[in-house]
Design a protein around this motif. Structure first.
Motif, PDB file in Angstrom:
ATOM      1  N   ASN A 235      32.519  44.769  37.772  1.00 57.09           N
ATOM      2  CA  ASN A 235      33.154  45.595  36.745  1.00 57.09           C
ATOM      3  C   ASN A 235      34.303  46.417  37.319  1.00 57.09           C
ATOM      4  O   ASN A 235      35.368  46.557  36.695  1.00 57.09           O
ATOM      5  N   LYS A 238      37.315  44.147  37.950  1.00 55.74           N
ATOM      6  CA  LYS A 238      38.030  43.821  36.712  1.00 55.74           C
ATOM      7  C   LYS A 238      38.875  44.997  36.239  1.00 55.74           C
ATOM      8  O   LYS A 238      40.017  44.832  35.782  1.00 55.74           O
ATOM      9  N   GLN A 241      41.898  45.292  38.387  1.00 58.64           N
ATOM     10  CA  GLN A 241      42.819  44.191  38.123  1.00 58.64           C
ATOM     11  C   GLN A 241      43.622  44.444  36.846  1.00 58.64           C
ATOM     12  O   GLN A 241      44.827  44.183  36.795  1.00 58.64           O
ATOM     13  N   ASP A 242      42.949  44.973  35.824  1.00 54.19           N
ATOM     14  CA  ASP A 242      43.655  45.287  34.578  1.00 54.19           C
ATOM     15  C   ASP A 242      44.599  46.470  34.742  1.00 54.19           C
ATOM     16  O   ASP A 242      45.695  46.482  34.170  1.00 54.19           O
ATOM     17  N   VAL A 269      35.586  35.867  40.126  1.00 52.18           N
ATOM     18  CA  VAL A 269      35.792  36.530  38.834  1.00 52.18           C
ATOM     19  C   VAL A 269      37.255  36.919  38.617  1.00 52.18           C
ATOM     20  O   VAL A 269      37.801  36.757  37.529  1.00 52.18           O
ATOM     21  N   THR A 270      37.901  37.426  39.668  1.00 53.34           N
ATOM     22  CA  THR A 270      39.277  37.933  39.516  1.00 53.34           C
ATOM     23  C   THR A 270      40.348  36.893  39.830  1.00 53.34           C
ATOM     24  O   THR A 270      41.501  37.065  39.440  1.00 53.34           O
TER      25      THR A 270
END
Length: 516
Positions: A235, A238, A241-242, A269-270
């Motif tokens: 989490n 993410k 990354q955003d 995931v990323t």
């Protein structure tokens, strides 16, 4: 690698059960995949990553590549290894340097993830590679963060730009911009920006990090993540990354004892590669991340390439040639022995090096009990000797040994054991220097000097029959000969059918570096 110890144990045990089967049925493969799924979930690997991983493993394991394989169990291990490499990022990715210096590297992550320590490690590694790094203190919120970075920079021997005292005072965006300009004027070719973190992801943190990125236009944004934080790793990754869009990942605290599997999920995931792995508190405890080597460590297949690279960095070639000449001419002394111990210490922790050998995961308890301080005690004893005593240990009589024991804070028994170990090590090294291969602990002689095999063969041939007239003794002799002729063969490090290291082997290794 302590972080992935539990996962490694579970996977190794799963594959051990497969090796007893000559042919794998669909039920065998389903059972293996089920155990792999449980091991990954217990290690905190993200659920979606586990589903994708086990799905690919099952599909390939049920395919023709396993059915046609001579050794299906090894083929399954190979499939799991390849899929592990895939979720870890595939190929190694190195830092991207700017065509026009300075290269700007921005660090991002939560508070306590290890950003400041990593900044010092990265600066030291860049200096070794011929770069001139500048650390920029932009964490102006955490108490004493600027002071901590100053101390780390001093230990790493790197320059630092810290115009603000921190502790809530100063504008981090302004400091970052001025730091890059300062580096350009003073001709530093790399800028490492240490940013602030939070205990959790929040809007203020992301806004500040995004503003620093906009102001400095970094060539790399490295997301430093604590390998011990569990499922929240995905989490957090993410969110960063955003909010910031990092270009690479750094895994910190891989020497911890947490399950750490969530960190394995970050690259998958990323879609961002893991570039570095931080494996300890020392400034030298930083490794370039190789997905294939990390997968091998997790599957207890060892990491010989990293071990060789560390040896190449630690050992001096001219010094090695000088020692080889001394060994060949039988002039190897305790002074040379001490220098070799110091060279070994430059490579880092003995526990860490032993853990890189294939099959050593089965001896985890013995490795953990390995006493690193024995090298220090050995060094203390040798340094308590006079130069003449180091060059010629044969002059060490009872009174000299008592003086050395008192000077080093050890006992006479310790001194006696060291001299015995030195004699054993010197004999073994002389054998190697003359072109032979010595008898290794628990393994016997692996080879010998060129030209010696024919004589040895004649001796063996002449003594192959039983000589005793007593039937019981004759049976015992024949059993002994059969055991000697059936010695296992294969390549080193437990590969190719070679014997696995035993507790006695590890104890013998420890005797060479400290008291047993």
């Amino acid at each position: 690698m302590a972080t992935f110890g539990t996962l490694s144990d579970r996977l190794t045990e799963t594959f051990r059960n497969l090796r007893t089967k000559g042919k794998l049925s669909p039920a065998d493969i389903d059972g293996t995949v089920r155990e792999i799924r449980r091991a990954l979930l217990d290690a905190d690997v993200a659920l979606q990553v586990v589903k994708d991983f086990t799905g690919k493993v099952r599909e390939r394991a049920l395919g023709d590549e396993v059915n046609r394989a001579l050794n299906p169990a090894q083929q399954v291990v190979q499939i799991v290894n390849e899929e592990l490499v895939a979720i870890l990022g595939g190929e190694q990715r190195r830092l991207q340097f700017a065509k026009q210096p300075p290269t700007v590297i921005m660090l991002a992550g939560l508070q306590g993830s290890g950003k400041t320590t990593f900044a010092g490690k990265l600066a030291k590694q860049l200096e070794k590679d011929g770069h001139t790094p500048l650390l920029v203190a932009c964490d102006l919120q955490r108490p004493n963060a600027v002071n901590q970075l100053t101390v780390v920079a001093e230990r790493a021997g790197a320059a630092i730009f810290a115009p603000e005292p921190g502790n809530g005072v100063g504008d981090p965006v302004k400091v970052a911009r001025e730091g890059v300009e300062y580096a350009r004027r003073q001709q530093y070719d790399t800028v490492i920006i240490d940013t602030a973190g939070r205990l959790g992801v929040d809007a203020e943190l992301m806004k500040q990090a995004a503003n620093i990125r906009k102001a400095t236009d970094p060539d790399e944004v490295l997301f430093v993540i604590d390998a011990m934080i569990g499922q929240d790793a995905v989490n957090t990754a993410k969110a960063f990354q955003d909010g910031v869009d990092f270009t690479g990942v750094v895994l910190s605290k891989l020497d911890g004892d947490a399950r750490g599997g969530a960190a394995l999920s970050v690259a998958s995931v990323t879609g961002r590669p893991i570039i570095f792995a931080s494996t300890g508190e020392g400034l030298d405890d930083l490794e370039a991340f190789h997905p294939d080597r990390m997968a091998s460590r997790i599957l207890d297949l060892g990491d010989i390439l990293t071990l060789i690279e560390q040896a190449q960095h630690a050992f001096d070639e001219e010094e090695a040639q000088r020692v080889a000449h001394k060994l060949a001419t039988e002039q190897f002394t305790l002074e040379d022995f001490l220098e070799q111990l110091q060279q070994v210490r430059k490579m880092g922790s003995m526990k860490k090096m032993l853990g890189m050998l294939p099959g050593m995961g089965q001896m985890k308890q013995q490795i953990e009990s390995f006493d690193e301080r024995e090298i220090d005690r050995t060094e203390a004893i040798i340094r308590s000797m006079t130069p003449g005593e180091r060059r010629n240990p044969k002059v060490l009589n009872g009174s000299r040994r008592l003086r050395i024991a008192r000077g080093s804070g050890m006992t006479v028994t310790d001194v006696n054991q060291l001299v015995q170990r030195f004699d054993q090590a010197a004999k073994m090294m002389k054998t190697v220097a003359r072109g032979g291969v010595p008898s290794m602990p628990g393994m016997g002689a692996i080879g010998g000097k060129p030209g010696a095999s024919s004589k040895r063969g004649k001796k063996q041939k002449s003594s192959s029959g039983s000589r005793s007239g007593n039937p019981a003794k004759r049976a015992a002799e024949n059993a002994g000969l059969a055991a000697g002729n059936s010695a296992p063969s294969g390549s080193g490090f437990g590969l190719g059918g070679a014997p696995q290291p035993t507790e006695a082997d590890l104890a013998e290794i420890q005797k060479l570096f400290g008291k047993g």
